[in-house]
Design an enzyme around this catalytic site. Sequence first.
Site, PDB file in Angstrom:
ATOM      1  N   ASN A   1      18.826  -4.941 -69.713  1.00 49.11           N
ATOM      2  CA  ASN A   1      18.614  -3.735 -69.017  1.00 49.11           C
ATOM      3  C   ASN A   1      19.590  -3.114 -68.100  1.00 49.11           C
ATOM      4  O   ASN A   1      19.591  -1.851 -67.710  1.00 49.11           O
ATOM      5  CB  ASN A   1      17.124  -4.101 -68.118  1.00 49.11           C
ATOM      6  CG  ASN A   1      15.843  -4.174 -68.981  1.00 49.11           C
ATOM      7  OD1 ASN A   1      15.213  -3.205 -69.393  1.00 49.11           O
ATOM      8  ND2 ASN A   1      15.554  -5.308 -69.339  1.00 49.11           N
TER       9      ASN A   1
ATOM     10  N   ARG B   1      17.102 -22.274 -49.372  1.00 53.37           N
ATOM     11  CA  ARG B   1      16.757 -21.383 -48.305  1.00 53.37           C
ATOM     12  C   ARG B   1      15.531 -20.800 -48.317  1.00 53.37           C
ATOM     13  O   ARG B   1      14.836 -20.787 -49.281  1.00 53.37           O
ATOM     14  CB  ARG B   1      17.725 -20.215 -48.528  1.00 53.37           C
ATOM     15  CG  ARG B   1      19.076 -20.359 -47.886  1.00 53.37           C
ATOM     16  CD  ARG B   1      20.079 -19.149 -47.818  1.00 53.37           C
ATOM     17  NE  ARG B   1      20.560 -18.850 -48.948  1.00 53.37           N
ATOM     18  CZ  ARG B   1      21.601 -17.914 -49.037  1.00 53.37           C
ATOM     19  NH1 ARG B   1      22.051 -17.379 -48.041  1.00 53.37           N
ATOM     20  NH2 ARG B   1      22.268 -17.747 -50.344  1.00 53.37           N
TER      21      ARG B   1
ATOM     22  N   LEU C   1      14.567 -13.017 -60.416  1.00 51.34           N
ATOM     23  CA  LEU C   1      13.635 -14.105 -60.470  1.00 51.34           C
ATOM     24  C   LEU C   1      13.185 -14.400 -59.181  1.00 51.34           C
ATOM     25  O   LEU C   1      12.263 -15.575 -59.028  1.00 51.34           O
ATOM     26  CB  LEU C   1      13.570 -15.056 -61.739  1.00 51.34           C
ATOM     27  CG  LEU C   1      13.737 -14.923 -63.072  1.00 51.34           C
ATOM     28  CD1 LEU C   1      13.991 -15.943 -63.777  1.00 51.34           C
ATOM     29  CD2 LEU C   1      12.735 -14.035 -63.371  1.00 51.34           C
TER      30      LEU C   1
ATOM     31  N   ILE D   1      11.332 -13.988 -55.483  1.00 50.20           N
ATOM     32  CA  ILE D   1      10.520 -13.012 -54.757  1.00 50.20           C
ATOM     33  C   ILE D   1      11.208 -12.459 -53.431  1.00 50.20           C
ATOM     34  O   ILE D   1      11.555 -13.363 -52.767  1.00 50.20           O
ATOM     35  CB  ILE D   1       9.297 -13.677 -54.619  1.00 50.20           C
ATOM     36  CG1 ILE D   1       8.561 -14.413 -55.896  1.00 50.20           C
ATOM     37  CG2 ILE D   1       8.255 -12.699 -53.953  1.00 50.20           C
ATOM     38  CD1 ILE D   1       8.514 -13.443 -56.745  1.00 50.20           C
ATOM     39  N   LEU D   2      11.264 -11.249 -53.330  1.00 48.67           N
ATOM     40  CA  LEU D   2      11.870 -10.670 -51.938  1.00 48.67           C
ATOM     41  C   LEU D   2      10.921 -10.740 -50.772  1.00 48.67           C
ATOM     42  O   LEU D   2       9.750 -10.455 -51.166  1.00 48.67           O
ATOM     43  CB  LEU D   2      12.351  -9.388 -52.186  1.00 48.67           C
ATOM     44  CG  LEU D   2      13.595  -9.295 -53.216  1.00 48.67           C
ATOM     45  CD1 LEU D   2      14.018  -7.808 -53.707  1.00 48.67           C
ATOM     46  CD2 LEU D   2      15.069 -10.176 -52.681  1.00 48.67           C
TER      47      LEU D   2
ATOM     48  N   ASN E   1      11.135  -2.292 -59.625  1.00 49.03           N
ATOM     49  CA  ASN E   1      10.991  -3.752 -60.337  1.00 49.03           C
ATOM     50  C   ASN E   1      10.542  -3.506 -61.628  1.00 49.03           C
ATOM     51  O   ASN E   1       9.757  -2.582 -61.918  1.00 49.03           O
ATOM     52  CB  ASN E   1      10.147  -4.648 -59.635  1.00 49.03           C
ATOM     53  CG  ASN E   1       9.873  -6.093 -60.681  1.00 49.03           C
ATOM     54  OD1 ASN E   1      11.082  -6.660 -60.847  1.00 49.03           O
ATOM     55  ND2 ASN E   1       8.774  -6.422 -60.775  1.00 49.03           N
TER      56      ASN E   1
ATOM     57  N   HIS F   1       8.552  -5.231 -65.134  1.00 49.44           N
ATOM     58  CA  HIS F   1       7.730  -6.093 -65.404  1.00 49.44           C
ATOM     59  C   HIS F   1       7.212  -6.060 -66.718  1.00 49.44           C
ATOM     60  O   HIS F   1       6.877  -4.725 -67.199  1.00 49.44           O
ATOM     61  CB  HIS F   1       6.378  -6.401 -64.597  1.00 49.44           C
ATOM     62  CG  HIS F   1       5.638  -7.568 -64.607  1.00 49.44           C
ATOM     63  ND1 HIS F   1       6.234  -8.942 -64.520  1.00 49.44           N
ATOM     64  CD2 HIS F   1       4.516  -7.808 -65.377  1.00 49.44           C
ATOM     65  CE1 HIS F   1       5.209  -9.912 -64.987  1.00 49.44           C
ATOM     66  NE2 HIS F   1       4.283  -9.027 -65.573  1.00 49.44           N
TER      67      HIS F   1
ATOM     68  N   ASP G   1       4.462  -8.124 -57.574  1.00 55.08           N
ATOM     69  CA  ASP G   1       3.763  -7.184 -58.809  1.00 55.08           C
ATOM     70  C   ASP G   1       2.671  -6.617 -58.270  1.00 55.08           C
ATOM     71  O   ASP G   1       1.935  -6.294 -59.176  1.00 55.08           O
ATOM     72  CB  ASP G   1       3.410  -7.980 -60.131  1.00 55.08           C
ATOM     73  CG  ASP G   1       4.801  -8.805 -60.749  1.00 55.08           C
ATOM     74  OD1 ASP G   1       4.191 -10.028 -61.198  1.00 55.08           O
ATOM     75  OD2 ASP G   1       5.788  -8.257 -60.485  1.00 55.08           O
TER      76      ASP G   1
HETATM   77  N1  LIG Z   1       8.522  -8.873 -53.081  1.00 51.10           N
HETATM   78  C1  LIG Z   1       8.457  -8.836 -54.272  1.00 51.10           C
HETATM   79  N2  LIG Z   1       9.767  -9.441 -54.924  1.00 51.10           N
HETATM   80  C2  LIG Z   1       9.742  -9.359 -56.306  1.00 51.10           C
HETATM   81  C3  LIG Z   1       8.658  -9.020 -57.213  1.00 51.10           C
HETATM   82  C4  LIG Z   1       7.808  -8.220 -56.432  1.00 51.10           C
HETATM   83  O1  LIG Z   1       6.861  -7.680 -57.271  1.00 51.10           O
HETATM   84  N3  LIG Z   1       7.831  -8.343 -55.031  1.00 51.10           N
HETATM   85  N4  LIG Z   1       8.983  -8.859 -58.721  1.00 51.10           N
HETATM   86  C5  LIG Z   1       9.914 -10.053 -59.001  1.00 51.10           C
HETATM   87  C6  LIG Z   1      10.064  -9.976 -60.341  1.00 51.10           C
HETATM   88  N5  LIG Z   1       8.719 -10.762 -60.975  1.00 51.10           N
HETATM   89  C7  LIG Z   1       7.987 -10.010 -61.730  1.00 51.10           C
HETATM   90  O2  LIG Z   1       7.971  -9.009 -62.182  1.00 51.10           O
HETATM   91  C8  LIG Z   1       8.733 -12.243 -60.904  1.00 51.10           C
HETATM   92  C9  LIG Z   1       9.792 -12.894 -60.745  1.00 51.10           C
HETATM   93  C10 LIG Z   1       9.755 -14.225 -60.644  1.00 51.10           C
HETATM   94  C11 LIG Z   1       8.234 -14.773 -60.501  1.00 51.10           C
HETATM   95  C12 LIG Z   1       8.320 -16.411 -59.983  1.00 51.10           C
HETATM   96  O3  LIG Z   1       7.059 -16.895 -60.102  1.00 51.10           O
HETATM   97  N6  LIG Z   1       9.526 -16.890 -59.704  1.00 51.10           N
HETATM   98  C13 LIG Z   1       9.386 -18.236 -59.335  1.00 51.10           C
HETATM   99  C14 LIG Z   1      10.904 -18.901 -59.439  1.00 51.10           C
HETATM  100  C15 LIG Z   1      11.496 -18.848 -60.862  1.00 51.10           C
HETATM  101  C16 LIG Z   1      12.895 -19.272 -60.934  1.00 51.10           C
HETATM  102  O4  LIG Z   1      13.556 -19.363 -59.841  1.00 51.10           O
HETATM  103  O5  LIG Z   1      13.322 -19.399 -61.958  1.00 51.10           O
HETATM  104  C17 LIG Z   1       8.986 -18.548 -58.353  1.00 51.10           C
HETATM  105  O6  LIG Z   1       9.082 -17.894 -57.112  1.00 51.10           O
HETATM  106  O7  LIG Z   1       8.390 -19.535 -57.998  1.00 51.10           O
HETATM  107  C18 LIG Z   1       7.289 -14.141 -60.300  1.00 51.10           C
HETATM  108  C19 LIG Z   1       7.451 -12.684 -60.661  1.00 51.10           C
HETATM  109  C20 LIG Z   1      11.228 -10.016 -58.325  1.00 51.10           C
HETATM  110  N7  LIG Z   1      11.019 -10.024 -57.030  1.00 51.10           N
HETATM  111  N1  LIG Z   2       8.672 -10.823 -64.013  1.00 56.54           N
HETATM  112  C1  LIG Z   2       9.925 -10.505 -63.991  1.00 56.54           C
HETATM  113  C2  LIG Z   2      10.157 -10.362 -65.513  1.00 56.54           C
HETATM  114  O1  LIG Z   2       9.703 -11.134 -66.319  1.00 56.54           O
HETATM  115  N2  LIG Z   2      11.193  -9.388 -65.716  1.00 56.54           N
HETATM  116  C3  LIG Z   2      11.709  -9.330 -67.263  1.00 56.54           C
HETATM  117  O2  LIG Z   2      12.814 -10.119 -67.341  1.00 56.54           O
HETATM  118  C4  LIG Z   2      13.539  -9.524 -68.485  1.00 56.54           C
HETATM  119  C5  LIG Z   2      14.901  -9.187 -68.214  1.00 56.54           C
HETATM  120  O3  LIG Z   2      15.769  -8.928 -69.253  1.00 56.54           O
HETATM  121  P1  LIG Z   2      17.356  -8.840 -69.211  1.00 56.54           P
HETATM  122  O4  LIG Z   2      17.993  -9.785 -68.522  1.00 56.54           O
HETATM  123  O5  LIG Z   2      17.761  -8.512 -70.640  1.00 56.54           O
HETATM  124  O6  LIG Z   2      17.470  -7.336 -68.498  1.00 56.54           O
HETATM  125  C6  LIG Z   2      12.716  -8.205 -68.970  1.00 56.54           C
HETATM  126  O7  LIG Z   2      11.835  -8.394 -69.914  1.00 56.54           O
HETATM  127  C7  LIG Z   2      12.065  -8.123 -67.561  1.00 56.54           C
HETATM  128  O8  LIG Z   2      10.693  -7.128 -67.739  1.00 56.54           O
END
Ligand SMILES: Nc1nc2c(c(=O)[nH]1)N[C@@H](CN(C=O)c1ccc(C(=O)N[C@@H](CCC(=O)O)C(=O)O)cc1)CN2
Ligand SMILES: NCC(=O)N[C@@H]1O[C@H](COP(=O)([O-])[O-])[C@@H](O)[C@H]1O
Length: 217
Positions: free
Chosen positions: A15, A63, A90, A92-93, A107, A109, A150
């Site tokens: 992406n 952290r 990956l 969460i902010l 973001n 998804h 999300d």
């Molecule tokens: N404040 C926000 N931060 C992020 C969001 C959001 O919606 N609000 N989206 C994520 C991307 N994402 C889904 O789209 C997503 C990414 C990761 C996780 C998750 O469960 N991560 C694990 C750790 C995974 C790893 O480090 O390998 C966790 O937090 O335990 C869920 C959804 C980006 N930031």
């Molecule tokens: N919840 C977050 C999540 O699952 N994001 C997903 O990670 C992939 C990144 O692909 P890329 O590294 O090839 O752009 C994408 O499919 C995106 O939707």
Amino acid sequence: MPKRIAVLVSGNGSNLERLIELSVSGFIDGEISLVISSNEKAFALERAKRHSIPSHVVHYGGRSGGDYSDAILQIVEDCRIDLIVLAGFLKILSGNIIERFRNRIINLHPSLIPSFCGKGMYGEKVHRAVIESGVRITGATVHFVDGGTDTGPIILQESVPVFCDDSVESLSGRVAQVEHRLLPKAVSLFCENRLTVMGKRVLITGGFYEDSVVERL
Ligand SMILES: Nc1nc2c(c(=O)[nH]1)N[C@@H](CN(C=O)c1ccc(C(=O)N[C@@H](CCC(=O)O)C(=O)O)cc1)CN2
Ligand SMILES: NCC(=O)N[C@@H]1O[C@H](COP(=O)([O-])[O-])[C@@H](O)[C@H]1O
């Protein structure tokens, strides 16, 4: 003045590649000015290097979520970033960045939110859950980021059929084709100042997407 865009990544970066291509071509009125990865081994960093885009690796390193997010906030503010795009990022902010960049963090998804999303739902895990659930439709969602996971206002969505013989690989590939169009479109709309957030809704104005009376006639 073209918007300065930071793309946050953790993996392959397909992406990111599309955003770079469409920024260079002029489809996106913005410049990919910075790439930040949570993973030093992300191939997305190689993609940034090939396009001479500055990159940083911000290690989570145990952290707190707020401290980690503050480290990212410092970098994007120093680089005068206008828009943050999470493309496979990956972590969460949380904390200050959410407020300082309210409605300026987008973001991507790989499902139709609010289905198959939230904590623990990312990458292949999403597609596996979709297949195992038996649903016949999935898709991709682009949304603004808020303090939840999300849960932010949805900008664009597009559906993708689920076939009975789908594997995680076949389904993720079909969803990726949609993502590679949907994310650039949302970023382009942002850069053209055509997105207005009203509560949980995002109004798209000034053209094809305009939800106007005229278009209903
Ligand atoms: N404040 C926000 N931060 C992020 C969001 C959001 O919606 N609000 N989206 C994520 C991307 N994402 C889904 O789209 C997503 C990414 C990761 C996780 C998750 O469960 N991560 C694990 C750790 C995974 C790893 O480090 O390998 C966790 O937090 O335990 C869920 C959804 C980006 N930031
Ligand atoms: N919840 C977050 C999540 O699952 N994001 C997903 O990670 C992939 C990144 O692909 P890329 O590294 O090839 O752009 C994408 O499919 C995106 O939707």
